[in-house]
Design an enzyme around this catalytic site. Structure first.
Site, PDB file in Angstrom:
ATOM      1  N   SER A  67      75.296-119.189  26.399  1.00 21.06           N
ATOM      2  CA  SER A  67      73.809-119.054  26.099  1.00 21.06           C
ATOM      3  C   SER A  67      73.364-120.259  25.512  1.00 21.06           C
ATOM      4  O   SER A  67      74.073-121.287  25.273  1.00 21.06           O
ATOM      5  CB  SER A  67      73.677-117.928  25.131  1.00 21.06           C
TER       6      SER A  67
HETATM    7  N1  SAH Z   1      78.529-115.132  23.843  1.00 23.16           N
HETATM    8  C1  SAH Z   1      78.789-115.970  24.986  1.00 23.16           C
HETATM    9  C2  SAH Z   1      78.014-115.802  26.368  1.00 23.16           C
HETATM   10  C3  SAH Z   1      78.345-114.565  26.846  1.00 23.16           C
HETATM   11  S1  SAH Z   1      77.805-114.368  28.511  1.00 23.16           S
HETATM   12  C4  SAH Z   1      79.105-117.262  24.644  1.00 23.16           C
HETATM   13  O1  SAH Z   1      78.731-117.577  23.401  1.00 23.16           O
HETATM   14  O2  SAH Z   1      79.425-118.018  25.480  1.00 23.16           O
HETATM   15  C5  SAH Z   1      78.165-112.488  28.744  1.00 23.16           C
HETATM   16  C6  SAH Z   1      79.482-112.115  28.646  1.00 23.16           C
HETATM   17  O3  SAH Z   1      79.511-110.740  28.572  1.00 23.16           O
HETATM   18  C7  SAH Z   1      80.245-112.648  29.987  1.00 23.16           C
HETATM   19  O4  SAH Z   1      81.263-113.332  29.579  1.00 23.16           O
HETATM   20  C8  SAH Z   1      80.882-111.042  30.637  1.00 23.16           C
HETATM   21  O5  SAH Z   1      81.852-111.237  31.092  1.00 23.16           O
HETATM   22  C9  SAH Z   1      80.710-110.413  29.381  1.00 23.16           C
HETATM   23  N2  SAH Z   1      80.574-108.760  29.711  1.00 23.16           N
HETATM   24  C10 SAH Z   1      79.595-108.147  30.434  1.00 23.16           C
HETATM   25  N3  SAH Z   1      80.050-107.007  30.595  1.00 23.16           N
HETATM   26  C11 SAH Z   1      80.696-106.622  29.467  1.00 23.16           C
HETATM   27  C12 SAH Z   1      81.387-105.315  29.176  1.00 23.16           C
HETATM   28  N4  SAH Z   1      81.240-104.394  29.572  1.00 23.16           N
HETATM   29  N5  SAH Z   1      82.161-105.580  28.150  1.00 23.16           N
HETATM   30  C13 SAH Z   1      82.825-106.864  27.644  1.00 23.16           C
HETATM   31  N6  SAH Z   1      82.103-108.030  27.985  1.00 23.16           N
HETATM   32  C14 SAH Z   1      81.351-107.892  28.826  1.00 23.16           C
END
Ligand code: SAH
Length: 234
Positions: A67
């Protein structure tokens, strides 16, 4: 001194990074200190490593994104984490957000549906010596029932509505911050606070009834990758 493609030093870039955070509304001293301490460069690999200190989201493995730093700061600020808190993050991604939370909370659990992202994030947590983070591969839309309830929950992928299991795993007085909205349409960052249960006293042979209650506050428009149910193949 290490110079990047743009010719300026890492120190100068980090200074601009903190300035950008402040100018975009990240004003909480504890959050700024955490973001000064945790090097975003450790979480961005390959082609984009050179842009780690820009206030931009960047691609990571598995088609996901790390992000935008100011959004990380604003979400963390809205979560109002205290040093006693047990926090759940859904969406480990690069691990950057979890690392920031680890500076503010007692314990951080973070889950991602991509095993590879969890593995790589765990390597960085070890390298940076952040022992109060536990990362799992799991479907975070179900929360983490074994560790519930949580004082704080942060979701970094967008669902249409706050997932029921996450609401249920929030402690009374707890706060959850998450983006909600349709994929690729307008999403809103919202803050959910679990307030005291509604209690209907026992009457005759009917037992006392407790129903959870929540307060909702809209914070700002955002754009996140979607929350997808189930585990990913990799
Ligand atoms: N917080 C992260 C950015 C996250 S991007 C950082 O600091 O880099 C969003 C993430 O959510 C992705 O890696 C994706 O794989 C995950 N995601 C999406 N759906 C999900 C679910 N049901 N359970 C766990 N993770 C999930």
């Amino acid at each position: 001194m290490t110079a990047g493609a743009s010719g300026d030093s890492i120190a100068e870039r980090k200074m601009r990074f903190l300035y950008a955070l402040r100018s975009r509304g990240v004003t909480d001293a504890r959050v700024l200190t955490a973001m000064e301490k945790i090097d975003r460069g450790a979480f961005v690999k390959g082609l984009f490593a050179d842009r780690a200190y820009e206030d931009m989201p960047l691609p990571i493995a598995c088609g996901q994104t790390i992000s935008q730093p100011s959004v990380v700061g604003l979400m963390t600020q809205a979560l109002a984490v205290t040093p006693r808190d047990k926090v759940l993050e859904v969406g480990t991604g690069s691990g950057y957000q979890a690392a920031i939370l680890s500076q503010l909370a007692r314990r951080v659990y973070t889950v991602d549906r991509h095993r590879r992202l969890v593995r790589e994030a765990n390597e960085v947590f070890q390298r940076l010596a952040l022992p109060n983070i536990t990362a799992f591969s799991a479907d975070g839309s179900r929360g983490l029932p074994d560790q519930a309830p949580f004082d704080r929950i942060l979701v970094t992928a967008a669902a249409e509505d706050p997932p029921g299991p996450l609401l249920a795993q929030l402690r009374i007085g707890g706060i959850m911050v998450l983006p909600v909205g349709q994929n690729d349409a307008v999403q809103n960052l919202i803050k959910v606070t679990r307030i005291e249960d509604k209690v209907t006293p026992a009457q005759g042979d009917k037992p006392e009834k407790r129903e959870p209650r929540y307060d909702y506050e809209e914070l700002r428009p955002v754009r996140f990758v979607p929350l997808v149910e189930g585990m990913a193949a990799d």
